[in-house]
Design a protein around this motif. Structure first.
Motif, PDB file in Angstrom:
ATOM      1  N   TRP A 121      -2.295   2.561  -0.607  1.00  0.00           N
ATOM      2  CA  TRP A 121      -2.077   2.895  -2.014  1.00  0.00           C
ATOM      3  C   TRP A 121      -0.975   2.112  -2.736  1.00  0.00           C
ATOM      4  N   ASP A 122      -0.140   1.344  -2.008  1.00  0.00           N
ATOM      5  CA  ASP A 122       0.982   0.685  -2.694  1.00  0.00           C
ATOM      6  C   ASP A 122       0.574  -0.703  -3.207  1.00  0.00           C
ATOM      7  N   LEU A 123      -0.300  -0.680  -4.216  1.00  0.00           N
ATOM      8  CA  LEU A 123      -0.779  -1.920  -4.834  1.00  0.00           C
ATOM      9  C   LEU A 123       0.392  -2.657  -5.492  1.00  0.00           C
ATOM     10  N   PRO A 124       0.486  -3.984  -5.278  1.00  0.00           N
ATOM     11  CA  PRO A 124       1.528  -4.736  -5.994  1.00  0.00           C
ATOM     12  C   PRO A 124       1.426  -4.509  -7.500  1.00  0.00           C
ATOM     13  N   GLN A 125       2.557  -4.205  -8.120  1.00  0.00           N
ATOM     14  CA  GLN A 125       2.569  -3.916  -9.553  1.00  0.00           C
ATOM     15  C   GLN A 125       2.044  -5.100 -10.362  1.00  0.00           C
ATOM     16  N   ALA A 126       2.290  -6.306  -9.879  1.00  0.00           N
ATOM     17  CA  ALA A 126       1.824  -7.502 -10.598  1.00  0.00           C
ATOM     18  C   ALA A 126       0.308  -7.516 -10.720  1.00  0.00           C
ATOM     19  N   LEU A 127      -0.406  -6.977  -9.715  1.00  0.00           N
ATOM     20  CA  LEU A 127      -1.866  -6.910  -9.793  1.00  0.00           C
ATOM     21  C   LEU A 127      -2.300  -5.811 -10.765  1.00  0.00           C
ATOM     22  N   GLU A 128      -1.594  -4.694 -10.760  1.00  0.00           N
ATOM     23  CA  GLU A 128      -1.921  -3.618 -11.713  1.00  0.00           C
ATOM     24  C   GLU A 128      -1.747  -4.119 -13.143  1.00  0.00           C
ATOM     25  N   ASP A 129      -0.750  -4.949 -13.346  1.00  0.00           N
ATOM     26  CA  ASP A 129      -0.511  -5.499 -14.687  1.00  0.00           C
ATOM     27  C   ASP A 129      -1.683  -6.356 -15.154  1.00  0.00           C
ATOM     28  N   LYS A 130      -2.488  -6.847 -14.209  1.00  0.00           N
ATOM     29  CA  LYS A 130      -3.669  -7.661 -14.544  1.00  0.00           C
ATOM     30  C   LYS A 130      -4.958  -6.834 -14.468  1.00  0.00           C
ATOM     31  N   SER A 154      -3.296 -10.028  14.841  1.00  0.00           N
ATOM     32  CA  SER A 154      -4.439  -9.663  15.702  1.00  0.00           C
ATOM     33  C   SER A 154      -4.338 -10.207  17.121  1.00  0.00           C
ATOM     34  N   ASP A 155      -3.347 -11.040  17.393  1.00  0.00           N
ATOM     35  CA  ASP A 155      -3.128 -11.412  18.796  1.00  0.00           C
ATOM     36  C   ASP A 155      -2.626 -10.211  19.591  1.00  0.00           C
ATOM     37  N   ARG A 156      -2.068  -9.199  18.874  1.00  0.00           N
ATOM     38  CA  ARG A 156      -1.539  -7.999  19.532  1.00  0.00           C
ATOM     39  C   ARG A 156      -2.147  -6.710  19.006  1.00  0.00           C
ATOM     40  N   VAL A 157      -2.508  -6.693  17.730  1.00  0.00           N
ATOM     41  CA  VAL A 157      -3.126  -5.495  17.132  1.00  0.00           C
ATOM     42  C   VAL A 157      -4.642  -5.639  17.235  1.00  0.00           C
ATOM     43  N   LYS A 158      -5.293  -4.658  17.838  1.00  0.00           N
ATOM     44  CA  LYS A 158      -6.743  -4.747  18.052  1.00  0.00           C
ATOM     45  C   LYS A 158      -7.533  -3.731  17.233  1.00  0.00           C
ATOM     46  N   HIS A 159      -6.839  -2.925  16.453  1.00  0.00           N
ATOM     47  CA  HIS A 159      -7.502  -1.924  15.615  1.00  0.00           C
ATOM     48  C   HIS A 159      -6.961  -2.008  14.192  1.00  0.00           C
ATOM     49  N   PHE A 160      -7.849  -2.280  13.255  1.00  0.00           N
ATOM     50  CA  PHE A 160      -7.470  -2.383  11.853  1.00  0.00           C
ATOM     51  C   PHE A 160      -8.285  -1.405  11.016  1.00  0.00           C
ATOM     52  N   MET A 161      -7.646  -0.865   9.991  1.00  0.00           N
ATOM     53  CA  MET A 161      -8.340  -0.085   8.969  1.00  0.00           C
ATOM     54  C   MET A 161      -8.080  -0.774   7.632  1.00  0.00           C
ATOM     55  N   THR A 162      -9.088  -0.823   6.801  1.00  0.00           N
ATOM     56  CA  THR A 162      -8.951  -1.533   5.534  1.00  0.00           C
ATOM     57  C   THR A 162      -8.190  -0.685   4.524  1.00  0.00           C
ATOM     58  N   LEU A 163      -8.860   0.288   3.927  1.00  0.00           N
ATOM     59  CA  LEU A 163      -8.251   1.085   2.854  1.00  0.00           C
ATOM     60  C   LEU A 163      -8.156   2.545   3.277  1.00  0.00           C
ATOM     61  N   ASN A 164      -7.059   3.148   2.921  1.00  0.00           N
ATOM     62  CA  ASN A 164      -6.868   4.565   3.203  1.00  0.00           C
ATOM     63  C   ASN A 164      -7.326   5.418   2.024  1.00  0.00           C
ATOM     64  N   GLU A 165      -8.283   6.292   2.266  1.00  0.00           N
ATOM     65  CA  GLU A 165      -8.718   7.302   1.292  1.00  0.00           C
ATOM     66  C   GLU A 165      -8.990   6.722  -0.092  1.00  0.00           C
TER      67      GLU A 165
END
Length: 259
Positions: A121-130, A154-165
């Motif tokens: 949820w913490d979208l960069p404010q600069a993108l919200e401004d656009k 990803s050399d160490r993290v093997k589980h990713f989630m894209t967007l939360n809720e």
């Protein structure tokens, strides 16, 4: 009789970057829509902000020690997009990715598997401004960001989630106005935001896989509307199945069925 959890069940904890990290002006982090929202009078209880929060950014080693003491096997954290790309796009901030790299190393050295969420949820404010999630450009910027993080972790993290809720940040943030960015858009515009969120997931999955080192698992963390039959009859069970599809049509149905 004591309840036994199934083999492979993972005990873990989960956080979101803005909820725990603090250090909002440290090491090149840019502002997010939650910084803006929480500093807007009347938007949060007692005017609370995430400026310090749990100070996880500085205390992560102690936090991981607490997880280990609790016997946790996994930790789901989220990466703060504004730490990686302070304005959402452009040149990455090396100190941003370095923090998450150190966190991952600390987790692994304590036998805790990292589960990485890319947007909580913490979208960069600069993108919200656009235009924020009203713009397709944000979906494409997310994919670029997701690919960058995947490449470096990803050399160490093997589980990713894209967007939360997606349901939460779209409906509560852009329709109801109770969460950042605090907008109350018309239904047609909310549907466009919803589409861009789902699109960001799809583009993000492709980017993560394209940049991953080795095999990774990619998913999302959606808060589905769960539907249950009132009476255990075939007709009611079928109705609950239909309702499950339709209640989640804008998010999970679109992703899982492509329609």
């Amino acid at each position: 009789t004591p309840h036994t959890f199934p083999k492979g069940f993972l005990w873990g904890s989960a956080t979101a970057s803005y909820q725990v990290e603090g250090a909002v002006n440290v090491d090149g982090r840019g502002p997010s829509i939650w910084d803006t929202f929480s500093h807007t009078p009347g938007k949060t209880n007692d005017g609370d902000t995430g400026d310090v929060a749990n100070d996880h950014y500085h205390l992560y080693k102690q936090d991981v020690a607490l997880m280990k003491a609790m016997g946790l096997q996994t930790y789901r954290f989220s990466v703060a997009w504004p730490r990686i790309f302070p304005t959402g796009t452009g040149s990455p901030n090396p100190k941003g990715i370095d923090f998450y790299s150190r966190l991952v190393d600390e987790l692994l050295s304590n036998n805790i598997q990292p589960y990485c969420t890319l947007f909580h949820w913490d979208l960069p404010q600069a993108l919200e401004d656009k235009g924020g999630w009203q713009s397709r450009d944000t979906s494409e910027a997310f994919a670029n960001y997701a690919g960058y993080v995947s490449e470096h972790l990803s050399d160490r993290v093997k589980h990713f989630m894209t967007l939360n809720e997606m349901r939460s940040f779209v409906d509560i943030g852009y329709r109801d106005g109770r969460h950042a960015p605090g907008l109350q858009l018309s239904t047609d515009k909310v549907n466009q935001v919803r589409h861009h969120a789902v699109l960001a997931h799809g583009l993000g999955v492709q980017a993560i896989r394209a940049h991953a080192k080795g095999n990774v698992k990619v998913g999302l963390a959606e808060n589905a509307e769960a539907c249950a039959p009132v009476i255990e009859t075939a007709e009611h069970i079928a109705a609950a199945r239909t309702a499950m599809r339709e209640e989640n049509a804008g998010y999970l149905t679109a992703i899982l069925e492509g329609k």
